[in-house]
Design a protein around this motif. Sequence first.
Motif, short mmCIF file in Angstrom:
data_model
loop_
_atom_site.label_atom_id
_atom_site.label_comp_id
_atom_site.label_asym_id
_atom_site.label_seq_id
_atom_site.Cartn_x
_atom_site.Cartn_y
_atom_site.Cartn_z
N UNK A 1 0.87 -1.25 -0.08
CA UNK A 1 -0.14 -0.11 -0.04
C UNK A 1 0.93 1.25 -0.11
N UNK A 2 0.63 2.25 -0.85
CA UNK A 2 1.21 3.39 -0.85
C UNK A 2 0.30 4.51 -0.40
N UNK A 3 1.06 5.54 0.16
CA UNK A 3 0.11 6.57 1.01
C UNK A 3 1.01 7.91 0.65
N UNK A 4 0.28 8.84 0.42
CA UNK A 4 1.04 10.15 -0.10
C UNK A 4 1.00 11.21 1.15
N UNK A 9 -0.12 18.15 5.07
CA UNK A 9 -0.09 17.16 6.27
C UNK A 9 1.21 17.38 7.01
N UNK A 10 2.35 17.80 6.18
CA UNK A 10 3.87 18.09 6.60
C UNK A 10 3.68 19.20 7.66
N UNK A 106 3.91 2.10 2.38
CA UNK A 106 5.01 2.94 2.03
C UNK A 106 4.63 4.31 1.90
N UNK A 107 5.37 5.31 2.54
CA UNK A 107 4.90 6.62 2.65
C UNK A 107 5.80 7.40 1.61
N UNK A 108 5.00 8.16 0.66
CA UNK A 108 5.68 9.10 -0.15
C UNK A 108 5.73 10.41 0.43
N UNK A 109 6.91 10.97 0.48
CA UNK A 109 6.78 12.32 1.20
C UNK A 109 6.99 13.36 0.11
N UNK A 110 6.47 14.50 0.56
CA UNK A 110 6.50 15.62 -0.87
C UNK A 110 7.71 16.01 -1.36
N UNK A 111 8.75 15.88 -0.73
CA UNK A 111 10.20 16.20 -1.30
C UNK A 111 10.68 14.97 -1.99
N UNK A 112 10.10 14.01 -1.96
CA UNK A 112 10.50 13.08 -2.98
C UNK A 112 10.05 12.76 -4.55
N UNK A 114 8.15 11.50 -7.05
CA UNK A 114 7.20 10.28 -7.37
C UNK A 114 7.42 9.51 -8.36
N UNK A 115 8.20 9.68 -9.43
CA UNK A 115 8.52 8.99 -10.59
C UNK A 115 9.37 7.87 -10.25
N UNK A 116 10.04 8.04 -8.88
CA UNK A 116 10.95 7.08 -8.38
C UNK A 116 10.73 6.02 -7.35
N UNK A 117 9.42 6.22 -7.10
CA UNK A 117 8.75 5.54 -6.22
C UNK A 117 9.09 3.92 -6.00
N UNK A 118 8.85 3.28 -7.06
CA UNK A 118 9.08 1.87 -7.05
C UNK A 118 10.64 1.73 -6.97
N UNK A 119 11.56 2.32 -7.66
CA UNK A 119 13.02 1.99 -7.39
C UNK A 119 13.50 2.22 -6.03
N UNK A 120 13.06 3.49 -5.54
CA UNK A 120 13.39 3.88 -4.17
C UNK A 120 12.72 2.65 -3.21
#
Length: 131
Positions: A1-4, A9-10, A106-112, A114-120
């Motif tokens: 599961x991926x959460x943005x 939120x920050x 899996x948390x995706x932070x706003x400074x990341x 998003x095109x690299x989510x899978x690789x990260x």
Amino acid sequence: MISYFTWSDFDESVEHIANKCKLLEFSGIYGVPRGGLCLAVALSHKLKINLISEPIKNSLIVDDIYETGITLNTLKDIEGATFFVLFSKVQPKWWNTVHISEKKEWIVFPWENILNIKNDRNDYTKKRGLI
């Protein structure tokens, strides 16, 4: 599961941590590279305390997430330090958290990027032996 996790939120999380820490005195604030740096800078401004390049006695130490404990466990014996994370994947013991998330989330932070989510995510799970 991926959460943005959004910038909004920050900002709310920074406010939450600042309210918990506003009556405490710190020698400085240290953000664990890389995930804790944005949080440390925001809190440094909000609490008007110096950003420091390494954790010292009585410092506020922050990170983005407590998952395995590998990172923060190396710092937990710093005298008088207070620890905050944005997310914890386990019930906090000696650290503080704003949010508790599921182990598989899996948390995706706003400074990341998003095109690299899978690789990260793949790199992280391989490095930590979580596969």
